[in-house]
Design an enzyme around this catalytic site. Structure first.
Site, PDB file in Angstrom:
ATOM      1  N   GLU A 143       0.826  -1.208   0.000  1.00 21.75           N
ATOM      2  CA  GLU A 143       0.000   0.000   0.000  1.00 21.75           C
ATOM      3  C   GLU A 143       0.861   1.260   0.000  1.00 21.75           C
ATOM      4  O   GLU A 143       1.577   1.520   0.964  1.00 21.75           O
ATOM      5  CB  GLU A 143      -0.902   0.011   1.241  1.00 21.75           C
ATOM      6  CG  GLU A 143      -1.788   1.231   1.342  1.00 21.75           C
ATOM      7  CD  GLU A 143      -2.594   1.282   2.627  1.00 21.75           C
ATOM      8  OE1 GLU A 143      -3.550   2.073   2.683  1.00 21.75           O
ATOM      9  OE2 GLU A 143      -2.262   0.537   3.572  1.00 21.75           O
ATOM     10  N   ASP A 178      -5.442   2.930  -1.661  1.00 24.66           N
ATOM     11  CA  ASP A 178      -6.208   3.717  -0.701  1.00 24.66           C
ATOM     12  C   ASP A 178      -6.421   5.101  -1.307  1.00 24.66           C
ATOM     13  O   ASP A 178      -5.487   5.895  -1.425  1.00 24.66           O
ATOM     14  CB  ASP A 178      -5.447   3.805   0.624  1.00 24.66           C
ATOM     15  CG  ASP A 178      -6.247   4.473   1.723  1.00 24.66           C
ATOM     16  OD1 ASP A 178      -6.899   5.501   1.445  1.00 24.66           O
ATOM     17  OD2 ASP A 178      -6.219   3.986   2.862  1.00 24.66           O
ATOM     18  N   GLN A 204      -9.499   1.135  -0.906  1.00 25.99           N
ATOM     19  CA  GLN A 204     -10.051   1.697   0.323  1.00 25.99           C
ATOM     20  C   GLN A 204     -10.491   3.134   0.081  1.00 25.99           C
ATOM     21  O   GLN A 204      -9.941   3.830  -0.778  1.00 25.99           O
ATOM     22  CB  GLN A 204      -9.012   1.648   1.455  1.00 25.99           C
ATOM     23  CG  GLN A 204      -8.686   0.228   1.901  1.00 25.99           C
ATOM     24  CD  GLN A 204      -7.612   0.181   2.964  1.00 25.99           C
ATOM     25  OE1 GLN A 204      -6.696   1.000   2.988  1.00 25.99           O
ATOM     26  NE2 GLN A 204      -7.696  -0.807   3.840  1.00 25.99           N
ATOM     27  N   GLU A 240     -12.367   2.502   5.196  1.00 23.07           N
ATOM     28  CA  GLU A 240     -11.331   2.734   6.203  1.00 23.07           C
ATOM     29  C   GLU A 240     -11.314   4.220   6.532  1.00 23.07           C
ATOM     30  O   GLU A 240     -10.523   4.993   6.004  1.00 23.07           O
ATOM     31  CB  GLU A 240      -9.954   2.277   5.712  1.00 23.07           C
ATOM     32  CG  GLU A 240      -8.913   2.313   6.835  1.00 23.07           C
ATOM     33  CD  GLU A 240      -7.502   2.025   6.361  1.00 23.07           C
ATOM     34  OE1 GLU A 240      -6.805   1.254   7.034  1.00 23.07           O
ATOM     35  OE2 GLU A 240      -7.089   2.582   5.322  1.00 23.07           O
TER      36      GLU A 240
END
Length: 266
Positions: A143, A178, A204, A240
Site C-alpha cells: 500500500e 487507498d 479503500q 477505512e
C-alpha cells in the site's frame, strides 16, 4: 451496467469503542458481509472465527505486525538489517490468515524514506511473503501511503508500488489502492486507478481531507466507484475512515453512494 463493487468494514477504525471481536459482530449487524482489520494478533484465531460466524462476515485483509517499536517502526519488511524480524512477522500474518480464512495480507514496509537499499530488502521480503502466502492460496498486497499522513513511509506513490510489483513478479502480489492516501499524496485519482486496474488487490475509501465518512469532501466517490465498475473491478472496497460520530449513526453514506452509483451507471 451491473454494480459489482462491494463494501467491507475496516474494523481497525470503525466501532472504536469496542474490542476487535465485538467490532466484527457489529459490522455484520450493520449489514456488512465482509470486514478487514489491521492487527488481530492479541486475539486467538478461534475467537476471531467465532466473531465472524456470529456476525456472518468474512475477513478479507490483515496487516503484518508493525514491529516492536510500534508507530516508530510502522512495519519491518523494508528495514535493512531486520530481515529476520520481517520474515517472522510475515510468517505470523500468513499463519493467522490461514487459520481464519483471510484473503490477503498487507506486508507493511516501515519508515525508510524510500531509499534504494530499503527497496532491495523490501523486494526480497515480498518474494518470501508471496511464496509463503501462495501455499494457502492467499494474496499479498502493498500500500502506497501519503508522507503527510505517514512521514517517512517507504512506498509513497502508486507508481512506486507498481514498480515494486513488476520487480518482484509474483502472480499473487497486488496493490492496495487507498484513495485517501493517493489523493493527499498525488491527486489525479481516476487516472491512477486506470493505470493500476490490472494490479489492484484491494481499494479503500475515506473522505479527504478529514478522513471521515466518504460521502463528503474533495473526492466524489459516486464517480470513482462507478469508474471502478466500468473498469471491471470485482473486488471489495474497504471503508477505512474515522467516524465523525458514532459509527452506526454515520453509515448512511452507503445508501447515498449506492443510489447515486445506480444512476451514474445506467
Amino acid at each position: 451496467m451491473t454494480e459489482v463493487v462491494r463494501f467491507s468494514a475496516n474494523v481497525g477504525f470503525l466501532w472504536p469503542e469496542l474490542d476487535l471481536p465485538d467490532r466484527i459482530v457489529a459490522a455484520g449487524r450493520a449489514g456488512f458481509s465482509a470486514v478487514e482489520c489491521h492487527l488481530p494478533y492479541d486475539h486467538p484465531p478461534d475467537r476471531i472465527v467465532a466473531a465472524m460466524v456470529e456476525g456472518d462476515v468474512e475477513m478479507i485483509g490483515l496487516n503484518t505486525d508493525p514491529g516492536p517499536n510500534g508507530p516508530a517502526d510502522f512495519g519491518l519488511a523494508a528495514r535493512p538489517g531486520r530481515e529476520g524480524e520481517a520474515r517472522a512477522a510475515i510468517d505470523q500474518a500468513v499463519a493467522y490468515a490461514d487459520a481464519i480464512g483471510c484473503r490477503h495480507v498487507n506486508v507493511v514496509p516501515g519508515l525508510t524514506g524510500g531509499t534504494p537499499e530499503a527497496e532491495v530488502v523490501f523486494r526480497a521480503n515480498l518474494a518470501y511473503a508471496c511464496e509463503r502466502a501462495a501455499i494457502g492460496g492467499r494474496t499479498v498486497v502493498i500500500e502506497p501511503l501519503s508522507p503527510r499522513a505517514v512521514p517517512g513511509a517507504h512506498l509513497r506513490s502508486v507508481e512506486a508500488g507498481l514498480a515494486t510489483l513488476t520487480a518482484v513478479g509474483a502472480d499473487n502480489l497486488k496493490l492496495m489502492f487507498d484513495c485517501y492516501h493517493v489523493q493527499v499524496a498525488q491527486g489525479d485519482v481516476t487516472a491512477r486507478l486506470r493505470s493500476a486496474i490490472e494490479h489492484l488487490g484491494h481499494v479503500q475509501i475515506a473522505a479527504v481531507p478529514d478522513r471521515g465518512e466518504p460521502d463528503t469532501g474533495e473526492l466524489d466517490y459516486r464517480y470513482l466507484l462507478a469508474e471502478l465498475d466500468r473498469l471491471g473491478y470485482s473486488g471489495w472496497v474497504g471503508a477505512e475512515y474515522h467516524p465523525r460520530g458514532g459509527t452506526d449513526a454515520g453509515l448512511g453514506w452507503r445508501d447515498r453512494l449506492a443510489t447515486s452509483r445506480t444512476e451514474d451507471v445506467e
